[in-house]
Write a protein that holds these residues in place. Structure first.
Motif, PDB file in Angstrom:
ATOM      1  N   LEU A   4     -56.002  40.353 -47.637  1.00 44.20           N
ATOM      2  CA  LEU A   4     -54.584  40.666 -47.544  1.00 44.20           C
ATOM      3  C   LEU A   4     -54.082  40.374 -46.137  1.00 44.20           C
ATOM      4  CD1 LEU A   4     -52.042  41.869 -48.859  1.00 44.20           C
ATOM      5  CD2 LEU A   4     -52.846  44.120 -48.125  1.00 44.20           C
ATOM      6  N   GLY A   5     -53.023  39.580 -46.060  1.00 38.93           N
ATOM      7  CA  GLY A   5     -52.461  39.236 -44.767  1.00 38.93           C
ATOM      8  C   GLY A   5     -50.948  39.214 -44.805  1.00 38.93           C
ATOM      9  N   ILE A   6     -50.362  39.209 -43.634  1.00 39.61           N
ATOM     10  CA  ILE A   6     -48.911  39.123 -43.497  1.00 39.61           C
ATOM     11  C   ILE A   6     -48.587  38.083 -42.432  1.00 39.61           C
ATOM     12  CG2 ILE A   6     -48.475  41.505 -44.211  1.00 39.61           C
ATOM     13  CD1 ILE A   6     -48.111  42.215 -41.205  1.00 39.61           C
ATOM     14  N   ASP A   7     -47.340  37.607 -42.454  1.00 37.92           N
ATOM     15  CA  ASP A   7     -46.884  36.793 -41.332  1.00 37.92           C
ATOM     16  C   ASP A   7     -45.705  37.505 -40.692  1.00 37.92           C
ATOM     17  OD1 ASP A   7     -44.250  35.012 -42.136  1.00 37.92           O
ATOM     18  OD2 ASP A   7     -45.524  35.367 -43.884  1.00 37.92           O
ATOM     19  N   VAL A   8     -45.608  37.373 -39.376  1.00 38.09           N
ATOM     20  CA  VAL A   8     -44.560  38.058 -38.619  1.00 38.09           C
ATOM     21  C   VAL A   8     -43.928  37.106 -37.612  1.00 38.09           C
ATOM     22  CG1 VAL A   8     -45.529  40.386 -38.876  1.00 38.09           C
ATOM     23  CG2 VAL A   8     -46.242  38.970 -36.945  1.00 38.09           C
ATOM     24  N   SER A   9     -42.690  37.433 -37.272  1.00 30.83           N
ATOM     25  CA  SER A   9     -41.937  36.648 -36.295  1.00 30.83           C
ATOM     26  C   SER A   9     -40.908  37.564 -35.645  1.00 30.83           C
ATOM     27  CB  SER A   9     -41.237  35.478 -36.992  1.00 30.83           C
ATOM     28  OG  SER A   9     -40.187  35.969 -37.823  1.00 30.83           O
ATOM     29  N   TYR A  10     -39.932  36.965 -34.988  1.00 29.58           N
ATOM     30  CA  TYR A  10     -38.846  37.726 -34.382  1.00 29.58           C
ATOM     31  C   TYR A  10     -38.117  38.588 -35.404  1.00 29.58           C
ATOM     32  CZ  TYR A  10     -35.631  34.440 -36.487  1.00 29.58           C
ATOM     33  OH  TYR A  10     -34.927  33.696 -37.394  1.00 29.58           O
ATOM     34  N   CYS A  11     -38.209  38.234 -36.674  1.00 31.13           N
ATOM     35  CA  CYS A  11     -37.519  38.989 -37.740  1.00 31.13           C
ATOM     36  C   CYS A  11     -38.099  40.394 -37.905  1.00 31.13           C
ATOM     37  CB  CYS A  11     -37.602  38.247 -39.059  1.00 31.13           C
ATOM     38  SG  CYS A  11     -36.750  36.664 -39.042  1.00 31.13           S
ATOM     39  N   GLN A  12     -39.336  40.585 -37.499  1.00 30.76           N
ATOM     40  CA  GLN A  12     -39.977  41.893 -37.570  1.00 30.76           C
ATOM     41  C   GLN A  12     -40.119  42.401 -36.131  1.00 30.76           C
ATOM     42  OE1 GLN A  12     -41.524  39.106 -39.224  1.00 30.76           O
ATOM     43  NE2 GLN A  12     -40.315  39.679 -41.000  1.00 30.76           N
ATOM     44  N   GLN A  26     -55.534  42.822 -43.509  1.00 28.19           N
ATOM     45  CA  GLN A  26     -56.729  42.397 -42.770  1.00 28.19           C
ATOM     46  C   GLN A  26     -56.457  41.309 -41.739  1.00 28.19           C
ATOM     47  OE1 GLN A  26     -58.324  41.726 -46.708  1.00 28.19           O
ATOM     48  NE2 GLN A  26     -60.186  42.771 -46.064  1.00 28.19           N
ATOM     49  N   PHE A  27     -55.370  40.558 -41.948  1.00 25.04           N
ATOM     50  CA  PHE A  27     -55.049  39.500 -40.986  1.00 25.04           C
ATOM     51  C   PHE A  27     -53.557  39.322 -40.875  1.00 25.04           C
ATOM     52  CE2 PHE A  27     -55.092  37.082 -44.916  1.00 25.04           C
ATOM     53  CZ  PHE A  27     -54.089  36.126 -44.749  1.00 25.04           C
ATOM     54  N   VAL A  28     -53.159  38.710 -39.772  1.00 27.28           N
ATOM     55  CA  VAL A  28     -51.747  38.437 -39.526  1.00 27.28           C
ATOM     56  C   VAL A  28     -51.606  37.024 -38.973  1.00 27.28           C
ATOM     57  CG1 VAL A  28     -51.824  39.488 -37.221  1.00 27.28           C
ATOM     58  CG2 VAL A  28     -49.654  39.292 -38.393  1.00 27.28           C
ATOM     59  N   MET A  29     -50.590  36.337 -39.444  1.00 28.90           N
ATOM     60  CA  MET A  29     -50.202  35.037 -38.901  1.00 28.90           C
ATOM     61  C   MET A  29     -48.910  35.264 -38.120  1.00 28.90           C
ATOM     62  SD  MET A  29     -52.522  32.837 -39.818  1.00 28.90           S
ATOM     63  CE  MET A  29     -51.770  31.229 -39.564  1.00 28.90           C
ATOM     64  N   VAL A  30     -48.969  35.026 -36.823  1.00 27.01           N
ATOM     65  CA  VAL A  30     -47.855  35.284 -35.917  1.00 27.01           C
ATOM     66  C   VAL A  30     -47.146  33.968 -35.608  1.00 27.01           C
ATOM     67  CG1 VAL A  30     -47.218  36.129 -33.614  1.00 27.01           C
ATOM     68  CG2 VAL A  30     -49.086  37.239 -34.886  1.00 27.01           C
ATOM     69  N   ARG A  31     -45.832  33.980 -35.723  1.00 27.90           N
ATOM     70  CA  ARG A  31     -45.078  32.772 -35.359  1.00 27.90           C
ATOM     71  C   ARG A  31     -45.105  32.654 -33.836  1.00 27.90           C
ATOM     72  NH1 ARG A  31     -38.907  30.557 -35.655  1.00 27.90           N
ATOM     73  NH2 ARG A  31     -38.681  31.912 -33.857  1.00 27.90           N
ATOM     74  N   VAL A  32     -45.699  31.564 -33.356  1.00 27.52           N
ATOM     75  CA  VAL A  32     -45.729  31.302 -31.917  1.00 27.52           C
ATOM     76  C   VAL A  32     -44.336  30.890 -31.454  1.00 27.52           C
ATOM     77  CG1 VAL A  32     -46.492  28.910 -32.129  1.00 27.52           C
ATOM     78  CG2 VAL A  32     -47.007  30.156 -30.056  1.00 27.52           C
ATOM     79  N   GLY A  33     -43.568  30.291 -32.345  1.00 23.01           N
ATOM     80  CA  GLY A  33     -42.217  29.853 -32.040  1.00 23.01           C
ATOM     81  C   GLY A  33     -41.874  28.638 -32.865  1.00 23.01           C
ATOM     82  N   TYR A  34     -40.966  27.844 -32.333  1.00 24.18           N
ATOM     83  CA  TYR A  34     -40.618  26.585 -32.989  1.00 24.18           C
ATOM     84  C   TYR A  34     -40.572  25.503 -31.934  1.00 24.18           C
ATOM     85  CZ  TYR A  34     -35.831  27.405 -31.295  1.00 24.18           C
ATOM     86  OH  TYR A  34     -34.727  27.641 -30.508  1.00 24.18           O
ATOM     87  N   CYS A  35     -40.741  24.274 -32.396  1.00 22.76           N
ATOM     88  CA  CYS A  35     -40.617  23.171 -31.448  1.00 22.76           C
ATOM     89  C   CYS A  35     -39.343  22.412 -31.750  1.00 22.76           C
ATOM     90  CB  CYS A  35     -41.838  22.248 -31.490  1.00 22.76           C
ATOM     91  SG  CYS A  35     -42.006  21.277 -32.988  1.00 22.76           S
ATOM     92  N   PHE A  36     -38.738  21.933 -30.687  1.00 22.84           N
ATOM     93  CA  PHE A  36     -37.562  21.085 -30.795  1.00 22.84           C
ATOM     94  C   PHE A  36     -37.984  19.704 -31.300  1.00 22.84           C
ATOM     95  CE2 PHE A  36     -36.496  24.244 -27.559  1.00 22.84           C
ATOM     96  CZ  PHE A  36     -35.243  24.665 -27.986  1.00 22.84           C
ATOM     97  N   VAL A  61     -56.275  37.352 -36.336  1.00 23.09           N
ATOM     98  CA  VAL A  61     -54.987  36.793 -35.943  1.00 23.09           C
ATOM     99  C   VAL A  61     -55.036  35.271 -35.912  1.00 23.09           C
ATOM    100  CG1 VAL A  61     -53.216  36.726 -34.139  1.00 23.09           C
ATOM    101  CG2 VAL A  61     -54.492  38.832 -34.524  1.00 23.09           C
ATOM    102  N   GLY A  62     -53.988  34.664 -36.478  1.00 30.22           N
ATOM    103  CA  GLY A  62     -53.726  33.242 -36.375  1.00 30.22           C
ATOM    104  C   GLY A  62     -52.260  33.070 -36.014  1.00 30.22           C
ATOM    105  N   VAL A  63     -51.836  31.842 -35.785  1.00 26.60           N
ATOM    106  CA  VAL A  63     -50.442  31.592 -35.430  1.00 26.60           C
ATOM    107  C   VAL A  63     -49.902  30.417 -36.228  1.00 26.60           C
ATOM    108  CG1 VAL A  63     -50.750  32.476 -33.075  1.00 26.60           C
ATOM    109  CG2 VAL A  63     -50.935  30.028 -33.497  1.00 26.60           C
TER     110      VAL A  63
END
Length: 162
Positions: A4-12, A26-36, A61-63
């Motif tokens: 079970l995992g979730i992803d998170v960003s500025y929205c959370q 058990q794991f989370v994927m974190v948004r590192v950001g975006y590229c132009f 953790v992953g990104v």
């Protein structure tokens, strides 16, 4: 194996990481950001906080990077900037390239979209990290050439019931 995992960003912006872990995540994927479009990285305003919070409670953790890169050189540049951003952290999950329905990625440009994705992923792997493609099933099938991306695992967003 199911995890079970979730992803998170500025929205959370307010995550109770203890509660997340207690809920069985058990794991989370974190948004590192975006590229132009040129590959320059814009760091997600919650990146550091999410990375530290997830690690503090012992989550894997992953990104992921949301992409607007419009060329192979831009994708490579974005990968290098992501690698710098994650350097202070211990990643136990992949670095994912998130490519979605943006004007930069028209359906008629399947080969270019595929090469941009592959360029980012190869740079990540060249640095010794586990690279993964993130997109929807429809995007993979209709905007990319999946047969050219078989070397990479996929994180597939599937919104349909089947």
């Amino acid at each position: 194996m199911k995890r079970l995992g979730i992803d998170v960003s500025y929205c959370q912006s307010r995550v109770d990481w203890q509660k997340v872990k207690a809920a069985g995540v058990q794991f989370v994927m974190v948004r590192v950001g975006y590229c132009f479009n040129n590959g320059a990285l814009h760091i997600d305003k919650m990146f550091k906080s999410h990375m530290e919070g997830a690690a503090a409670v012992g989550l894997d953790v992953g990104v992921y990077l949301y992409s607007y890169a419009t060329s192979v050189p831009a994708a490579k540049h974005a990968a290098k900037e992501v690698l710098q951003a994650v350097k202070p952290y211990k990643l136990t999950y992949p670095i994912a390239f998130d490519i979605e329905y943006e004007k930069e990625y028209p359906m008629k440009a399947k080969a270019a979209n595929t090469e941009i994705s592959a360029a980012f992923l190869r740079e990540i792997e060249k640095a010794g990290y586990y690279a993964m493609l993130y997109c929807s099933k429809d995007f993979l099938d209709n905007y990319l050439l999946p047969e050219r991306l078989t070397a990479f695992d996929k994180w597939i967003a599937q919104y349909a019931s089947k």
